[in-house]
Write a protein that holds these residues in place. Structure first.
Motif, mmCIF file in Angstrom:
data_model
loop_
_atom_site.group_PDB
_atom_site.id
_atom_site.type_symbol
_atom_site.label_atom_id
_atom_site.label_comp_id
_atom_site.label_asym_id
_atom_site.label_seq_id
_atom_site.Cartn_x
_atom_site.Cartn_y
_atom_site.Cartn_z
ATOM 1 N N HIS A 108 -11.630 -35.831 47.576
ATOM 2 C CA HIS A 108 -10.616 -36.715 48.167
ATOM 3 C C HIS A 108 -9.556 -37.003 47.115
ATOM 4 O O HIS A 108 -9.853 -37.386 45.980
ATOM 5 N N VAL A 131 -5.224 -31.805 54.555
ATOM 6 C CA VAL A 131 -4.331 -31.785 53.395
ATOM 7 C C VAL A 131 -2.940 -32.287 53.767
ATOM 8 O O VAL A 131 -2.422 -31.983 54.843
ATOM 9 N N VAL A 172 -10.525 -28.532 55.623
ATOM 10 C CA VAL A 172 -9.792 -29.345 54.654
ATOM 11 C C VAL A 172 -8.650 -30.066 55.356
ATOM 12 O O VAL A 172 -7.894 -29.452 56.121
ATOM 13 N N PHE A 202 -5.735 -34.884 49.880
ATOM 14 C CA PHE A 202 -6.725 -33.823 50.067
ATOM 15 C C PHE A 202 -8.038 -34.486 50.465
ATOM 16 O O PHE A 202 -8.558 -35.333 49.743
ATOM 17 N N ASN A 203 -8.572 -34.122 51.617
ATOM 18 C CA ASN A 203 -9.861 -34.636 52.060
ATOM 19 C C ASN A 203 -10.774 -33.471 52.419
ATOM 20 O O ASN A 203 -10.392 -32.599 53.215
ATOM 21 N N TYR A 204 -11.957 -33.473 51.872
ATOM 22 C CA TYR A 204 -12.897 -32.391 52.140
ATOM 23 C C TYR A 204 -14.309 -32.904 51.924
ATOM 24 O O TYR A 204 -14.587 -33.661 50.990
ATOM 25 N N PHE A 249 -11.822 -23.042 47.208
ATOM 26 C CA PHE A 249 -10.967 -24.231 47.159
ATOM 27 C C PHE A 249 -9.789 -23.973 46.224
ATOM 28 O O PHE A 249 -8.628 -24.252 46.535
#
Length: 504
Positions: free
Chosen positions: A454, A371, A369, A357-359, A342
Motif C-alpha cells: 500500500h 493504482v 493491483v 498503490f494497493n495490493y 510487481f
C-alpha cells in the motif's frame, strides 16, 4: 415585472451588514485557461457567503408589527447564518430551526451570530415543518432561503457590483444554482443593463433543479439529490426564481464532484481561500465552458458564493481534485503472481509519479493491483497509457470515473492473506520524487515475493509504503542484509495487533 426587480435591486438595503465584495483576478487560472478569469469574492462576507444580502434586505423591509413579533427560518447552512446576523443587527428576535443532524460548527455559528436555534428532526423537511408550526403559533414572519422578491433583489446586488467593478467588455458571468435566488437576481440585473453579457447557471450533476425544469418546461421535483455540494442540494427550483430564470438565463452547465473539487483547489491556488463545494461551482462551470466552447481571450467572472467548509472534508476534496483536473488516472490492473512481476509492472508504467498503490496477495496465479497515476497531459495521456498496458498483455480496468471505486474501493483493497506464508510487514519512508517507487522495487529485486503493498502520495516530502514480504526462515539473514543496504527508514510491524486482526 423586470423593471420592478431592477428598482428593487438598486434600492436594496444590504450594506448595513454586507460588504461590496472584491472582484479579484485569478492569475494562475487565467494563464492556464487563456482567458481573464475574475472571482467575485462572496466568501469574504461576514457570514462567509452571499446569503446575508437577501435575508437582511427582506427583514429590513418588514413593517414594525412584523418586526415586533420576530422572524423564523429553517436552514442547516448559510441561510441560517444570514438570518441570524440580519436579525441581530435590526434588533429583531430571529428563530432558526435546524435539523438535529446539522454539524456543530454551523449550529454554533448561528448561535454566535445571535440566532435562537431550535434543533428538530433528522432532516430539512422535518425542520421546515416544525418551523412552519412555530410560525403559525407565534405569528412569526417566514424568511425563505430564495423564493421571494426581496430575497432575490438582495442577492441581485452581487450582479450590480460586478458591472460597477468591471464596466469593460465582459463575456460571461457564472452563477451557482440551488434554489435560484442568487442566479435570478444577478441575471435580472445584468440582462437589463448589459444584455450582451451571458449569464450561465452552474449546477451539480446530481442536483440539476434548474436544468431539469428548463428541459421539462416546468418545475420538477427531483426524487433525490446529491449532498456533496450541500449548499445547493435542493430538490426543486423556486417558483418565482424559475419564472425569472427561464427568461434571463443563457445556459446551464452541469459539473460532477471531481470537477467541483478541482475548482476548490483552483480557487485556493489563486487566493489561498478554501471554498465549500457550492462555493466553487461557478469556477468548475467556467472551466468546463472554456473547454467545451474553446473560448480564448475573454473576460469571465465566477461568483465564489461561500466558504463554510467543514475541515474534515478537506482530505476528500484534495483526493478528488486530481481526478477532476484530469491529473490522476485510477486503474485496476491484473498482473501475474510471481516474484518480480510487481517490479516489471512498475517499469511498464514508466517514470510517472505513482499517487497510490494497493495490493494484497489472494491468488497463486494472478494479482489485482489498484493504482493511481499522476498525469501531465490529461485524458489523452490516460487513454494512451491504458492502451500501452493492454498491448503488453496487462488486463486493465479504467476506474477513473467509477464513483464506487473512488469513494470506497480504494480504501478497502486488501483483507486477510489466507495463502500467505512467512510474511513480515514493514513501513518504509523514502524521498518523494518521480521514479522513487520503482527504484525501491528495483532494490528489492527478485529476491523476495511481495505479498501486500500500500502506497499513497500525500503531498509530503517523503513517500510512505506499507509492504508485506514473504521471508522464509532460512532466508532471514539475507533479508536483514537487504534492509541494511536499501538505505530507507523503516519500522517492522509484523507484531502490530492491527495487522494481526485485519491483514495477517
Amino acid at each position: 415585472m423586470t423593471q420592478a426587480y431592477l428598482e428593487r435591486i438598486l434600492t436594496a438595503c444590504v450594506y448595513d451588514v454586507a460588504i461590496n465584495s472584491p472582484l479579484d483576478a485569478a492569475p494562475a487560472l487565467s494563464a492556464r485557461l487563456g482567458n481573464q478569469v475574475l472571482m467575485k469574492r462572496e466568501d469574504l462576507q461576514p457570514v462567509f457567503s452571499f446569503k446575508l444580502r437577501g435575508a437582511y434586505n427582506m427583514i429590513s423591509l418588514l413593517p414594525e408589527e412584523a418586526r415586533a413579533k420576530g422572524v423564523i427560518c429553517a436552514s442547516a447552512g448559510n441561510h441560517a447564518q444570514g438570518v441570524a446576523l440580519a436579525s441581530k443587527r435590526l434588533g429583531i428576535k430571529g428563530t432558526i430551526v435546524m435539523p438535529r443532524t446539522t454539524p456543530a460548527i454551523k449550529v454554533d455559528a448561528a448561535r454566535r451570530l445571535g440566532g435562537r436555534v431550535v434543533l428538530h428532526g433528522d432532516g430539512y423537511d422535518e425542520a421546515a415543518a416544525h418551523a412552519t408550526k412555530l410560525m403559525e403559533e407565534r405569528g412569526l414572519t417566514w424568511i425563505p432561503p430564495y423564493d421571494a422578491p426581496d430575497i432575490i433583489a438582495g442577492q441581485g446586488t452581487v450582479g450590480m457590483e460586478i458591472l460597477h467593478q468591471h464596466p469593460r467588455k465582459l463575456h460571461a458571468i457564472f452563477v451557482p444554482v440551488g434554489g435560484g435566488g442568487l442566479a435570478a437576481g444577478v441575471a435580472t440585473y445584468v440582462k437589463q443593463l448589459r444584455p450582451d453579457v451571458r449569464v450561465i447557471a452552474v449546477e451539480p450533476e446530481d442536483a440539476p433543479t434548474l436544468h431539469s425544469a428548463l428541459k421539462a418546461g416546468k418545475r420538477v421535483q427531483l426524487e433525490q439529490v446529491g449532498l456533496f455540494a450541500d449548499g445547493v442540494a435542493v430538490r426543486q427550483i423556486g417558483k418565482e426564481t424559475f419564472r425569472v430564470l427561464r427568461k434571463h438565463i443563457d445556459d446551464v452547465i452541469l459539473v460532477n464532484t471531481d470537477e467541483i473539487c478541482a475548482g476548490i483547489r483552483d480557487i485556493f491556488d489563486d487566493t489561498r481561500s478554501v471554498m465549500e463545494p457550492a462555493g466553487a461551482l461557478a469556477v468548475a462551470g467556467l472551466k468546463k465552458y472554456v473547454e467545451e466552447h474553446g473560448v480564448e481571450g475573454e473576460n469571465l467572472v465566477a461568483i465564489n458564493s461561500g466558504a463554510n467548509m467543514n475541515f474534515s472534508r478537506l482530505g476528500h476534496v484534495a483526493e478528488r481534485a486530481e481526478v477532476g483536473e484530469h491529473r490522476e488516472a485510477v486503474l485496476a490492473v491484473t498482473i501475474p503472481e510471481r516474484p518480480g512481476s510487481f517490479r516489471q509492472f512498475c517499469q511498464a508504467i514508466g517514470k510517472r509519479s505513482v499517487t497510490e498503490f494497493n495490493y494484497r496477495f489472494s491468488d497463486p496465479q494472478q494479482a489485482h493491483v489498484f493504482v493511481g497515476l499522476a498525469l501531465s497531459d490529461g485524458i489523452q495521456e490516460k487513454d494512451d497509457l491504458v492502451a500501452d498496458l493492454r498491448s503488453k498483455d496487462y488486463p486493465v480496468l479504467d476506474l477513473t470515473e467509477n464513483e464506487m471505486a473512488k469513494v470506497h474501493l480504494r480504501h478497502m483493497v486488501g483483507g486477510h492473506g489466507h495463502l500467505v506464508e512467512h510474511e513480515r510487514v514493514f513501513r518504509f519512508e523514502f524521498p518523494e520524487r518521480p521514479g522513487a517507487l520503482t527504484q525501491f522495487l528495483n532494490r528489492l529485486g527478485r529476491r523476495f515475493n511481495i505479498s501486500m503493498f500500500h502506497y499513497r502520495n500525500h503531498g509530503a516530502a517523503y513517500g510512505r509504503v506499507f509492504v508485506g514480504i514473504q521471508v522464509p526462515p532460512e532466508h532471514g539473514e539475507r533479508f536483514d542484509a537487504f534492509l541494511d543496504e536499501v538505505g530507507y527508514q523503516y519500522v517492522e510491524e509484523t507484531g502490530n495487533p492491527a495487522y494481526e486482526l485485519f491483514l495477517s
